[in-house]
Design an enzyme around this catalytic site. Structure first.
Site, mmCIF file in Angstrom:
data_model
loop_
_atom_site.group_PDB
_atom_site.id
_atom_site.type_symbol
_atom_site.label_atom_id
_atom_site.label_comp_id
_atom_site.label_asym_id
_atom_site.label_seq_id
_atom_site.Cartn_x
_atom_site.Cartn_y
_atom_site.Cartn_z
ATOM 1 N N ASP A 25 3.770 -32.839 3.658
ATOM 2 C CA ASP A 25 2.774 -33.764 3.114
ATOM 3 C C ASP A 25 2.256 -33.271 1.769
ATOM 4 O O ASP A 25 2.246 -32.067 1.499
ATOM 5 C CB ASP A 25 1.625 -33.912 4.119
ATOM 6 C CG ASP A 25 0.760 -35.130 3.809
ATOM 7 O OD1 ASP A 25 1.241 -36.051 3.117
ATOM 8 O OD2 ASP A 25 -0.399 -35.155 4.258
ATOM 9 N N HIS A 42 7.906 -37.083 -4.742
ATOM 10 C CA HIS A 42 8.955 -37.188 -3.715
ATOM 11 C C HIS A 42 10.250 -36.555 -4.214
ATOM 12 O O HIS A 42 10.945 -35.869 -3.463
ATOM 13 C CB HIS A 42 9.190 -38.650 -3.330
ATOM 14 C CG HIS A 42 7.994 -39.309 -2.707
ATOM 15 N ND1 HIS A 42 7.252 -38.705 -1.714
ATOM 16 C CD2 HIS A 42 7.398 -40.512 -2.941
ATOM 17 C CE1 HIS A 42 6.245 -39.523 -1.362
ATOM 18 N NE2 HIS A 42 6.322 -40.616 -2.102
ATOM 19 N N LEU A 136 22.330 -23.482 11.769
ATOM 20 C CA LEU A 136 20.981 -24.076 11.800
ATOM 21 C C LEU A 136 21.129 -25.543 12.183
ATOM 22 O O LEU A 136 22.031 -26.220 11.693
ATOM 23 C CB LEU A 136 20.341 -23.983 10.404
ATOM 24 C CG LEU A 136 19.024 -24.746 10.203
ATOM 25 C CD1 LEU A 136 17.847 -23.961 10.765
ATOM 26 C CD2 LEU A 136 18.756 -25.039 8.726
HETATM 27 C C1 IPE Z 1 2.873 -37.857 7.602
HETATM 28 O O1 IPE Z 1 2.284 -37.942 6.348
HETATM 29 C C2 IPE Z 1 4.272 -38.341 7.550
HETATM 30 C C3 IPE Z 1 5.196 -37.577 6.727
HETATM 31 C C4 IPE Z 1 4.958 -36.503 6.033
HETATM 32 C C5 IPE Z 1 6.508 -38.112 6.691
HETATM 33 P P1 IPE Z 1 1.335 -39.137 5.914
HETATM 34 O O2 IPE Z 1 0.902 -38.855 4.542
HETATM 35 O O3 IPE Z 1 2.008 -40.434 6.165
HETATM 36 O O4 IPE Z 1 0.135 -38.993 6.971
HETATM 37 P P2 IPE Z 1 -1.347 -39.578 6.945
HETATM 38 O O5 IPE Z 1 -1.248 -41.035 6.668
HETATM 39 O O6 IPE Z 1 -2.085 -38.873 5.858
HETATM 40 O O7 IPE Z 1 -1.901 -39.245 8.294
HETATM 41 C C1 IPE Z 2 4.580 -36.886 2.129
HETATM 42 O O1 IPE Z 2 3.815 -36.936 0.969
HETATM 43 C C2 IPE Z 2 5.870 -37.664 1.997
HETATM 44 C C3 IPE Z 2 5.911 -38.890 2.835
HETATM 45 C C4 IPE Z 2 5.019 -39.299 3.661
HETATM 46 C C5 IPE Z 2 7.096 -39.684 2.672
HETATM 47 P P1 IPE Z 2 2.817 -38.138 0.720
HETATM 48 O O2 IPE Z 2 3.539 -39.216 0.012
HETATM 49 O O3 IPE Z 2 2.136 -38.531 1.968
HETATM 50 O O4 IPE Z 2 1.794 -37.449 -0.270
HETATM 51 P P2 IPE Z 2 0.217 -37.619 -0.279
HETATM 52 O O5 IPE Z 2 -0.279 -37.253 1.094
HETATM 53 O O6 IPE Z 2 -0.067 -39.036 -0.624
HETATM 54 O O7 IPE Z 2 -0.245 -36.648 -1.315
HETATM 55 MG MG MG Z 3 0.425 -37.943 2.889
#
Ligand code: IPE
Ligand code: IPE
Ligand code: MG
Length: 249
Positions: A25, A42, A136
């Site tokens: 995240d 990303h 792995l």
């Molecule tokens: C969780 O992250 C899902 C992934 C990293 C794929 P999110 O960014 O979607 O989670 P919330 O919405 O903050 O809980």
């Molecule tokens: C995690 O990073 C990647 C996915 C959920 C695909 P985020 O896109 O949730 O990044 P933040 O949380 O908005 O910074």
């Molecule tokens: Mg996120």
């Protein structure tokens, strides 16, 4: 079942985690902080995946599970969702041969029915090609949700035992999407949030939880080592007392 359930038996607590599961995240915030579009985060996140996979191989970790796209991430703007799908396709195109050469077995876990046919075919081919690799097992959770998993496992279990109304945990667990892996020893969430966000709800029952403020694109092998050191300082009691553990030593 090949693996020990943390609730039905007392599993091993290996010094080096056998299975590490990560919520990657913070990509969006990493980019926003740099005045970049979220997508840049990303893209950078894919580089971090490569480094962490390699680091896990070097450290003798047998299973690495990465949460790439949750069943709730469809709620994001269409543009971001389609970019994430494209990134997934390119990553598969670029990385699968390398993974195969490095003896990595790739699994994509989640409700794949929502992906387009091209992506589904690519996934099936990649999984087939790397199926016998041993070093792995890398699981990418895509359109995955812990509740979806428990629901689909329940459905399969009921189909496998028509008319039966009493079930064991093991009978359900064998139908979970990741029944091929032991329960995670170490769970990591980057990006500062302290929640599970519908990741592996069943399997995290006794995992050690580690949260770090570091955004995923900045999560380095050194940061992984910090998480492992934290894991190694924990006493995994699985319901027992500390004294009981001491006596076993
Ligand atoms: C969780 O992250 C899902 C992934 C990293 C794929 P999110 O960014 O979607 O989670 P919330 O919405 O903050 O809980
Ligand atoms: C995690 O990073 C990647 C996915 C959920 C695909 P985020 O896109 O949730 O990044 P933040 O949380 O908005 O910074
Ligand atoms: Mg996120």
């Amino acid at each position: 079942m090949i693996f020990k359930s943390s609730t039905k038996t007392v599993p091993d607590a290996p010094q080096v985690p056998c299975h590490v599961a990560i919520i990657m995240d913070g990509n969006g915030r990493w980019a926003t902080r740099r005045m970049l579009p979220r997508v840049a985060g990303h893209v950078k996140g894919v580089d971090a995946v490569r480094d962490i996979v390699e680091a896990c191989v070097d450290r003798g970790i047998a299973y690495l599970t990465l949460f790439a796209f949750s069943s709730e991430n469809w709620r994001r703007p269409e543009e971001e969702v389609s970019l994430l799908m494209r990134l997934f396709v390119t990553a598969l195109e670029r990385e699968v041969a390398k993974m195969h050469a490095n003896d990595i077995c790739l699994k994509v876990v989640g409700d794949l029915s929502r992906f387009d046919v091209k992506l589904r075919d690519m996934i099936a081919n990649a999984e087939r090609r790397t199926a016998n690799n041993k070093r792995l097992t890398l699981s990418i959770c895509a359109n995955y949700g812990g509740r979806w998993d428990i629901m689909q496992a329940t459905r399969k279990m009921l189909e496998a035992h028509p008319g039966v109304t009493d079930f064991t945990e093991e009978q359900l667990a064998e139908h979970l999407a990741m029944a091929y892996a032991p329960e995670p020893d170490l769970f990591i969430r980057t990006g500062g949030e302290q929640r599970i966000s519908n990741f592996l709800l069943w399997q995290l029952a006794y995992s050690e939880l580690y949260f770090t403020e570091t955004f995923w694109p900045d999560f380095s092998p050194a940061a992984l080592d910090e998480a492992i050191v934290s894991y190694q300082s924990r006493e995994r009691r699985f319901g027992r007392t500390g004294d009981q553990l001491a006596q076993k030593k």
